[in-house]
Every structure is written in structure tokens, then in C-alpha cells.
Design an enzyme around this catalytic site. Structure first.
Site, PDB file in Angstrom:
ATOM      1  N   GLU A  82       0.818  -1.212   0.000  1.00  0.00           N
ATOM      2  CA  GLU A  82       0.000   0.000   0.000  1.00  0.00           C
ATOM      3  C   GLU A  82       0.848   1.258   0.000  1.00  0.00           C
ATOM      4  OE1 GLU A  82      -2.422  -3.298   0.582  1.00  0.00           O
ATOM      5  OE2 GLU A  82      -0.692  -2.725   1.824  1.00  0.00           O
ATOM      6  N   HIS A 151     -10.948  -5.804   8.022  1.00  0.00           N
ATOM      7  CA  HIS A 151     -11.633  -5.576   6.749  1.00  0.00           C
ATOM      8  C   HIS A 151     -12.902  -4.744   6.937  1.00  0.00           C
ATOM      9  CE1 HIS A 151      -9.254  -9.233   6.107  1.00  0.00           C
ATOM     10  NE2 HIS A 151      -9.261  -8.949   4.822  1.00  0.00           N
TER      11      HIS A 151
END
Length: 359
Positions: A82, A151
Site C-alpha cells: 500500500e 476488513h
């Protein structure tokens, strides 16, 4: 009285349409895909990148078919990094491209925070506008799919605190397409959070039952072709005199469902963008109703609702007839097996409404 159809019709009439012609009923995933497809077609500087966005089409299929149509140099997969994804996007933006990096889940965005905060948000200022960072970081956020603690988070408040970043959260397919196009065209970095619980349609106040049939929902009517929705403009979902409800993302649909069930005539404002914030619309509504309820899924302490509460109190104090109320997630790590209890739902929102109207 519902303001949804009225406001969207007005927006469509005033939007930059280009080749816009007909309309379709689609869900948010399809609307996001459509926006990306249109911008890739219109602007050769637009680049889509991220984990699995190419051949696979994204974990939620938001980029399905785009690589096949636009090629591997315009839509491409990246390593699982990321920090690298966002760092590369910052460099692309400084070079003159308009990158749209996807972070598979908002929870994974933290390794890229330094790139967003120290580089993307400050590039325009530290270079005296010689360079800009016109990147749009897309990411599904929030719970509702039993994804567990890594998540399901709602970290929007972290980004609203950073000067130089814009934060956008749509709640309908129509808004998702128009706001994403505006975000990609914007010369500043935008965090574009997509509430995954309503990717396929809004849910009832009890969360476990989609509003059926979703395809008949007015907000699923999306024009084909290009249009945009200006950042910083709230949408009035319903109009009422009893109280103002401020919400965004999934919570817009939940709040609307609760007010409808209780027979409360509320001014429900879908903020749509947290930064820039449509404070004028908020002030006008609260000054008229005299009461304000704030609903968001993120944890309560230092959540964006705290900023909203402060702004409403500072600007509308003498118009308030009751204290501002907040209904939020709890100040706990995200509970995997108890996520439905964690979300603001009919009981807690209903109790807050009763308290406000009683005062």
C-alpha cells in the site's frame, strides 16, 4: 416530503453532460466501474492501479473489464504494498498524470499514511503550486460483510484531520458516479471511501435485509455518459421540520428507514463530502428545525461526528432547542461476531430521536 428525486433531477439538469443521453438502473459497483471507464476514455492521463484491479477486476469487481478495454498500461496490477501503491501514485500526479489507486480495504491504507499525509497532502503547498497531487484513492470501507477487524474499519476521521486532503463518501449509485468523476478531475488528493455494505443496494434499518427491490430505488437511476457532482455539496434526502439528521454512507439509508418507521418528519442531509463540508446546508437546516442528530458507523471518540457537533453548536447555538445527539459505533475494537450490534441501528437511533424530540 422526500427531496431525493427533486434534488437529483436538479443536479442532472445542471450537470456537465457531454455525451449524456439515457439512464439505467444500476448498483454502486456498476456506477463506480462506469465512472472509471468514462474517465479512462476521456482523459489519457487517467491511470487505474492497485492489487488485483487488472485481470481479476478488483476484489469487489469495481474495475472488471477495464484492463481488457483500456490496456495494461492504463489499468494494471501492483505488488501487495500500500505504501508503494500510494507513493507511486503521488509521483504520477506530480509528473502530470491522474492516478486512481485502489486500496482493497480501508483497513489496509495505514501503511500508506505517510505518503498521503507527508507527501500528497502537502505537495501543492511545499512546491508553491509548481507540483500537484491529483490522485483519487478509492477504497471500500465500513462493515457489513463479516470481514472482521482488518476488513471493516471506518477511518474517515483520520483523513478529515489532514489539511490538503479531501474526503468523499457516496451513499447512492448516482452520487458514486458523479462524485468519483469530480474527484478524478480535482487537482488535489481525494480519499474516496465506498461503503461496501451498500455496494449492491441500500439496507433496511435492520441491516440484514436489503431494500427490495433495489432496482426500483430512485437513487439507482444513473445517467449514461459523463456527468459530475461538485464536491462540497450535501444532498437533502428528506425534508421535515422536527429535526435535522446528519449522516453519510450506509447510515443515510439506516437513518431514513428509522425516521420513516417512527413517522418522524426529519431533514436528512447526506453530507456526501466530509471535506469540503457543506456547512451552509447544515446551518440552514438546523436553524430551521432547532434539533440535530448525527449518525455515523465509526467509533464515537474523535469520530467525525464530534467535529459536526462542535460546528453545529458553534454556529447554531441560539437556534437549538435540545442538545446535539450522536449515535455511533462503540469505542471498542471492531467486533467480528457482534458487528450488527456495533452498528447504529433502529433501537439506538430511535432512542436518540425520542430524547431529542422530548427536550
Amino acid at each position: 416530503m422526500s427531496g431525493d428525486v427533486k434534488d437529483q433531477t436538479a443536479e442532472k439538469a445542471g450537470a456537465k453532460t457531454g455525451e449524456q443521453a439515457t439512464e439505467r438502473r444500476i448498483n454502486m459497483i456498476e456506477a463506480i466501474n462506469d465512472a472509471l471507464d468514462i474517465m479512462l476514455e476521456r482523459d489519457p492521463d487517467v491511470i487505474v492501479l492497485g492489487e488485483d484491479v487488472g485481470y481479476f477486476g478488483g476484489v469487489f469487481r469495481c474495475t472488471a473489464g477495464l484492463q481488457e478495454k483500456h490496456g495494461k498500461t492504463r489499468v494494471f496490477d501492483t505488488p501487495i504494498s500500500e505504501c508503494g501503491i500510494i507513493g507511486v501514485a503521488v509521483g504520477m500526479g506530480a509528473y502530470g498524470l491522474r492516478p486512481v489507486p485502489e486500496i482493497q480495504f480501508a483497513d489496509y491504507i495505514y501503511p500508506g499514511l505517510d505518503q498521503l499525509i507527508s507527501e500528497a497532502a502537502r505537495l501543492r503547498y511545499r512546491s508553491a503550486t509548481d507540483y500537484i497531487a491529483p490522485l483519487t484513492v478509492r477504497s471500500p470501507f465500513g462493515g457489513g460483510i463479516f470481514g472482521g477487524q482488518t476488513h471493516s474499519q471506518s477511518p474517515e476521521a483520520l483523513f478529515t484531520h489532514v489539511s490538503g486532503l479531501k474526503t468523499v463518501i457516496p451513499s447512492t449509485p448516482y452520487d458514486a458516479k458523479g462524485l468519483l468523476i469530480s474527484a478524478i478531475e480535482d487537482n488535489d488528493p481525494v480519499i474516496f471511501f465506498e461503503p461496501k455494505r451498500i455496494y449492491n443496494g441500500p439496507f433496511s434499518g435492520y441491516y440484514d435485509k436489503p431494500v427490495e427491490p433495489w432496482k426500483k430505488h430512485e437513487a439507482s437511476i444513473v445517467p449514461e455518459g459523463y456527468y459530475n457532482i461538485p464536491l462540497g455539496k450535501a444532498r437533502k434526502v428528506t425534508e421535515g421540520e422536527q429535526l435535522t439528521v446528519l449522516a453519510y454512507g450506509t447510515m443515510v439509508h439506516v437513518a431514513e428507514s428509522v425516521c420513516k418507521t417512527k413517522g418522524v418528519e426529519a431533514d436528512i442531509l447526506d453530507l456526501r463530502t466530509l471535506v469540503p463540508l457543506d456547512i451552509e446546508a447544515i446551518e440552514a437546516s438546523v436553524e430551521r428545525t432547532g434539533r440535530c442528530l448525527i449518525v455515523h458507523e465509526a467509533t464515537r471518540t474523535s469520530g467525525f461526528g464530534a467535529e459536526l457537533s462542535a460546528l453545529v453548536t458553534e454556529r447554531c447555538f441560539y437556534h437549538l432547542e435540545a442538545p446535539v445527539e450522536r449515535v455511533t459505533g462503540f469505542d471498542t475494537p471492531y467486533p467480528h461476531s457482534l458487528e450488527w450490534a456495533y452498528f447504529p441501528g433502529p433501537v439506538r437511533i430511535g432512542e436518540a430521536i425520542d430524547k431529542i424530540l422530548k427536550d
